[in-house]
Design an enzyme around this catalytic site. Sequence first.
Site, short mmCIF file in Angstrom:
data_model
loop_
_atom_site.label_atom_id
_atom_site.label_comp_id
_atom_site.label_asym_id
_atom_site.label_seq_id
_atom_site.Cartn_x
_atom_site.Cartn_y
_atom_site.Cartn_z
N GLY A 1 7.54 -8.89 5.52
CA GLY A 1 8.14 -8.40 6.76
C GLY A 1 7.53 -7.17 7.40
O GLY A 1 8.12 -6.63 8.34
N CYS B 1 -5.52 -12.17 5.94
CA CYS B 1 -6.06 -11.05 5.15
C CYS B 1 -7.20 -11.59 4.28
O CYS B 1 -7.15 -11.52 3.05
CB CYS B 1 -4.98 -10.37 4.32
SG CYS B 1 -4.04 -11.49 3.27
#
Length: 402
Positions: free
Chosen positions: A223, A335
């Site tokens: 989150g 990522c």
Amino acid sequence: MLLAEMREGRSLSDQAARLGHLAQADRARAGRLALVTLRHRNRADAVLRRFMQRRPRPDIEDLLRLSTVELLELGEAPHGVVNAAVDLVRGMGKKAQASAGLVNAVLRKVSTVTDWSELPVQRLPKWLRSPLVSTYGADTVAAIEAAHQAGAPLDLTLKSGAAVEGELLPTGSVRLAGTPQLSALPGYEAGAWWVQDAAAALAARLLDAQPGERVVDLCAAPGGKTLQLAAAGAQVTAVDISEQRMARVAENLARCGLSADLVVADVLEWQPATPPDAVLLDAPCTATGTIRRHPDLPLVRDGRGVGELTSLQAEMIDRTVQMLPVGGRLVYATCSLLPSEGEDQLTAALTRHPGMTVIRPDFPGIEPDWITPQGGLRLRPDYWADRGGMDGFFIAALRKTA
Ligand SMILES: C[S@@+](CC[C@H](N)C(=O)[O-])C[C@H]1O[C@@H](n2cnc3c(N)ncnc32)[C@H](O)[C@@H]1O
């Protein structure tokens, strides 16, 4: 124990629960020791080879690596390290006890080594090194490996108006010195900030959510980006397939006094009730940009499954483009250091969706050579080397123009 489980292919984060019986300080120390041992594993092996003809059994080898790193990297007192290692071997069962003398003798010799800092930097395994060398060149990969070995500092994203003591980075994140206890920092209780790598924080910055905009955060847990979007004043719907991970989003929102609608669903099946103004898609990927924090990743993975991930990412991009109205914005992020999960996805998405155009990154702190020819953002662990680096990411912002 952590290192032994890793040999079976279980990552350190998957094993966190195994340390549940330890006091928090011991748990933190065990985790830190495992991380630092992994970052220097090859250098420890190079030192140990000087003093042993044959490799010992795997659990004793792990203990020797760990003790070597304690002695030579962490500078701990030889007496304590050697005694603790010998005690541990004695507790490993009858067969292992025979190695107590060897462990004692080898570690005493290790403690006299003086060229530790000159030993070559730990290399990535071939499955990852080869594609990275083809993409970035050998010198850059060596710089990335040096950044991996150096580890990662702790970065915070602050709510507007909040202040925390640390280095204010050019892109707005605050970098803390050392490894402070987070819950003791000012603003923790009030939820004035959250932990988020400076590179990870750029995805939501690139989406540039405006107050009142309807924004969907796909693959949202735990989150970090949901918090940024909610803090910007957007009406956020966060979607993630994992109920367990979504619970973390709820906790993080509650601590920071922010709100979002949380939906546990598969991105490939979910549809928003109303077309959103913008969507952030932080797609599942190899996470090869996070090796500074997860030095076990190159060892527990072997490069299989990359093709499945890139297909899933492309499907998720297509799904997201369908959700958007004309004028809507999409930020795609992974990522990963692999171009197949970044630059190549952008090229392919622009071919499949000619109505999508790239929005070039343009905000303070972004350096021109981070921007790819197509207008994506390529972030690498060797950037900001003198400041402590950043995670590897690929981020691209697009607008639906037709
Ligand atoms: C890179 S992490 C997201 C990190 C997050 N955006 C943040 O900033 O904290 C990827 C997430 O994708 C979720 N995920 C994987 N496959 C999914 C799918 N098919 N639908 C929805 N979520 C999915 C995983 O549960 C995981 O939480």
